[in-house]
Design a protein around this motif. Structure first.
Motif, mmCIF file in Angstrom:
data_model
loop_
_atom_site.group_PDB
_atom_site.id
_atom_site.type_symbol
_atom_site.label_atom_id
_atom_site.label_comp_id
_atom_site.label_asym_id
_atom_site.label_seq_id
_atom_site.Cartn_x
_atom_site.Cartn_y
_atom_site.Cartn_z
ATOM 1 N N TYR A 202 0.649 -1.046 -0.035
ATOM 2 C CA TYR A 202 0.260 0.052 0.041
ATOM 3 C C TYR A 202 0.761 1.212 -0.104
ATOM 4 C CZ TYR A 202 -3.688 -3.771 1.505
ATOM 5 O OH TYR A 202 -4.276 -4.839 1.027
ATOM 6 N N PRO A 203 1.793 1.845 -0.917
ATOM 7 C CA PRO A 203 2.297 2.561 -0.823
ATOM 8 C C PRO A 203 1.988 3.847 -0.527
ATOM 9 C CG PRO A 203 2.292 1.141 -3.115
ATOM 10 C CD PRO A 203 1.496 0.809 -2.369
ATOM 11 N N HIS A 204 0.909 4.151 -1.374
ATOM 12 C CA HIS A 204 0.152 5.053 -1.213
ATOM 13 C C HIS A 204 -0.317 6.038 -0.169
ATOM 14 C CE1 HIS A 204 -3.561 2.186 -1.198
ATOM 15 N NE2 HIS A 204 -4.371 3.304 -0.791
ATOM 16 N N LEU A 205 0.028 5.068 1.052
ATOM 17 C CA LEU A 205 -0.585 5.098 2.162
ATOM 18 C C LEU A 205 1.622 5.510 3.364
ATOM 19 C CD1 LEU A 205 -3.062 2.566 3.102
ATOM 20 C CD2 LEU A 205 -3.214 5.153 2.081
ATOM 21 N N ALA A 206 1.399 4.993 2.422
ATOM 22 C CA ALA A 206 3.609 5.563 3.349
ATOM 23 C C ALA A 206 3.914 6.686 2.492
ATOM 24 C CB ALA A 206 3.994 4.355 3.007
ATOM 25 N N ASP A 207 5.382 7.035 2.520
ATOM 26 C CA ASP A 207 6.206 8.034 1.796
ATOM 27 C C ASP A 207 7.686 6.988 2.244
ATOM 28 O OD1 ASP A 207 7.156 9.593 0.411
ATOM 29 O OD2 ASP A 207 6.311 11.037 1.761
ATOM 30 N N ASN A 208 8.477 6.334 1.336
ATOM 31 C CA ASN A 208 9.576 6.154 1.078
ATOM 32 C C ASN A 208 10.490 6.877 1.135
ATOM 33 O OD1 ASN A 208 11.865 3.930 0.930
ATOM 34 N ND2 ASN A 208 10.618 2.494 0.190
ATOM 35 N N PRO A 209 11.460 7.027 2.365
ATOM 36 C CA PRO A 209 12.524 7.745 1.445
ATOM 37 C C PRO A 209 13.833 7.524 1.514
ATOM 38 C CG PRO A 209 12.598 7.048 4.766
ATOM 39 C CD PRO A 209 11.602 6.552 3.869
ATOM 40 N N LEU A 210 13.735 6.439 1.073
ATOM 41 C CA LEU A 210 14.720 6.104 0.253
ATOM 42 C C LEU A 210 14.867 6.188 -1.610
ATOM 43 C CD1 LEU A 210 15.366 2.180 1.121
ATOM 44 C CD2 LEU A 210 16.933 4.040 1.478
ATOM 45 N N ARG A 211 13.910 7.039 -1.632
ATOM 46 C CA ARG A 211 13.544 7.373 -2.247
ATOM 47 C C ARG A 211 14.551 8.891 -3.127
ATOM 48 N NH1 ARG A 211 9.606 4.926 -7.001
ATOM 49 N NH2 ARG A 211 8.263 3.743 -4.813
ATOM 50 N N THR A 212 13.830 9.316 -1.971
ATOM 51 C CA THR A 212 14.528 10.902 -1.964
ATOM 52 C C THR A 212 16.428 10.334 -1.636
ATOM 53 O OG1 THR A 212 13.213 11.820 -0.950
ATOM 54 C CG2 THR A 212 15.600 13.132 -0.633
ATOM 55 N N GLY A 254 10.467 4.246 7.955
ATOM 56 C CA GLY A 254 9.821 5.516 8.025
ATOM 57 C C GLY A 254 10.931 7.174 8.201
ATOM 58 N N ARG A 255 12.603 6.274 8.176
ATOM 59 C CA ARG A 255 13.023 7.226 8.411
ATOM 60 C C ARG A 255 14.406 6.524 7.226
ATOM 61 N NH1 ARG A 255 17.843 8.617 11.512
ATOM 62 N NH2 ARG A 255 18.255 10.745 12.023
ATOM 63 N N SER A 256 15.963 7.388 6.817
ATOM 64 C CA SER A 256 16.577 6.694 6.209
ATOM 65 C C SER A 256 17.769 7.522 6.489
ATOM 66 C CB SER A 256 15.916 6.207 4.555
ATOM 67 O OG SER A 256 17.320 5.860 4.054
ATOM 68 N N THR A 257 18.850 7.001 6.680
ATOM 69 C CA THR A 257 20.490 8.078 6.775
ATOM 70 C C THR A 257 21.312 7.764 6.105
ATOM 71 O OG1 THR A 257 20.825 6.142 8.450
ATOM 72 C CG2 THR A 257 20.031 8.359 8.835
ATOM 73 N N LEU A 258 22.327 8.581 5.410
ATOM 74 C CA LEU A 258 23.570 8.203 4.353
ATOM 75 C C LEU A 258 24.060 9.327 4.870
ATOM 76 C CD1 LEU A 258 22.869 9.064 0.659
ATOM 77 C CD2 LEU A 258 24.729 10.280 2.467
ATOM 78 N N THR A 259 25.787 8.285 5.252
ATOM 79 C CA THR A 259 26.230 9.054 6.200
ATOM 80 C C THR A 259 27.518 9.120 4.444
ATOM 81 O OG1 THR A 259 26.825 8.251 8.200
ATOM 82 C CG2 THR A 259 28.798 8.969 7.688
#
Length: 399
Positions: A202-212, A254-259
């Motif tokens: 159900y991707p329309h109900l979520a927001d994937n931070p990995l895309r950004t 719900g959250r993604s980080t990049l170092t």
């Protein structure tokens, strides 16, 4: 122990298991070696909340122009000792090699310098000036309670250095290849993207931070920062991790980080580079290509650790004295370079001109770290000649 023998000195130092932050007996061994040579020794301990206490070492003798030899007795962990062909703290000699953790990085450089000074004393050569050893136990660790505080401690006592030689392993392939006359800067940071957790069906109900995060990674790495300068190679950014902390295959995180870490030329300062990174992150955030129909992502950038500025040593007598000594012993004209990682020279450059020259670094931090006995002897001779040349250059200036 004969302090004029760099092999014996290095073996004694290797037998001290001085894995950061532990002293391991290495500074005590060093003190026992240099005090009979006329050095006064002090071992200040520095502390800071959230970091281990670190014992440091400062020894000095003589008066006049002041040359400081800087380095560290702490070593990295051994890793799996089963990967070693000899115990990592046994200092085994085999087939013309001395094996052990720290043999190259950088107890070998310390041993060669101590032996060089001891040989000068044994020859009865008159004191040319002041020689000091500024040794930390924190170079391989956080580098908070080590060289930077030890330098301030020395300065607070009214001491000043005219020049410094750091004995880090600088040669890529063979002794005599390279002298470091500066270092690139270093800047690290983390980019965090906030999304909305949900079910992958159900991707329309979520927001994937990995895309950004993917867009941020592309913006940070795609465009060159510069093409290098006369003294420095091009600035380079490397992404060292992308993480969501998500073990599930059916959950949108719900959250993604990049170092990332950037090694940069003298075309940048830490502040100007931070501005450029923020510009690129903002361009990725608002670009929209990965978040069709959604608002721009919420992004935060956190700078990690203490940034290091690039620096270049401009001291003709220091560089010439070392280059001539290297050429005399090895027959090579060493390359003057600013490549490689950071070292404690980044702190010393705020106090005096500094150059770096030591052993070949091919086995540092590896299992079976080792140094050819012939290289250890040659480095001792280079340091011996360098001391004579540098002090003579200072005397010529004074005259």
């Amino acid at each position: 122990m004969d302090p004029t023998d760099p092999i014996a000195v290095l073996a004694a130092l290797i037998r001290c298991p001085s894995v950061t932050p532990h002293e391991g007996g290495a500074l005590t061994t060093l003190q026992e070696l240099v005090e009979p040579l006329g050095f006064s020794v002090e071992r200040p301990v520095f502390t800071e909340a959230g970091t281990p206490d670190i014992e440091n070492f400062y020894a000095a003798c003589g008066t006049g122009p002041h040359l400081c030899f800087a380095g560290h007795t702490d070593v990295v962990p051994t890793g799996d000792e089963a990967d070693w062909s000899a115990p990592p703290f046994a200092a085994e000699i085999r087939d013309g090699m001395l094996y052990g953790r720290g043999a190259v990085d950088m107890k070998g450089g310390i041993a060669a310098f101590v032996a060089a000074v001891a040989r000068r004393k044994a020859r009865g050569e008159p004191g040319d000036g002041r020689i000091s050893l500024l040794i930390t136990g924190d170079e391989e660790g956080p580098a908070i309670n080590g060289t930077i505080k030890l330098l301030d401690w020395v300065a607070a006592r009214g001491e000043r250095f005219d020049a410094s030689l750091v004995g880090e392993p600088t040669n890529p392939n063979a002794l005599g290849d390279m002298i470091k006359i500066g270092r690139r800067g270093s800047l690290s940071g983390t980019v965090a993207v906030k999304g909305r957790q949900g079910h992958v069906a159900y991707p329309h109900l979520a927001d994937n931070p990995l895309r950004t995060i993917v867009a941020v990674a592309d913006r940070l790495m795609a465009e060159p920062f510069d093409e290098g300068t006369a003294a420095f190679p091009p600035t380079n950014l490397e992404i060292t991790s992308i993480d969501t902390g998500n073990p599930a295959t059916n959950v949108i995180p719900g959250r993604s980080t990049l170092t990332f870490n950037i090694r940069f030329s003298d075309a940048w300062t830490p502040e100007s580079l931070k501005t450029e990174v923020l510009r690129r992150v903002e361009a990725a955030r608002t670009g929209g290509s990965y978040r069709v129909g959604r608002d721009a992502a919420e992004i935060a950038v956190e700078w990690r650790g203490r940034p290091s500025e690039s620096f270049l040593t401009r001291s003709d007598d220091l560089i010439a004295s070392l280059s001539a000594s290297v050429a005399s012993v090895t027959g090579k004209s060493p390359q003057l370079s600013t490549t490689g990682g950071t070292s404690d020279a980044r702190f010393i450059k705020d106090h005096c001109p500094v150059v770096e020259f030591g052993l070949v670094g091919q086995t540092m931090h590896m299992a079976d770290e080792r140094v050819p006995i012939a290289d250890l002897e040659a480095l001792t001779e280079i340091y011996d000649q360098f001391l004579s040349r540098w002090f003579a250059s200072r005397a010529a200036v004074a005259a």
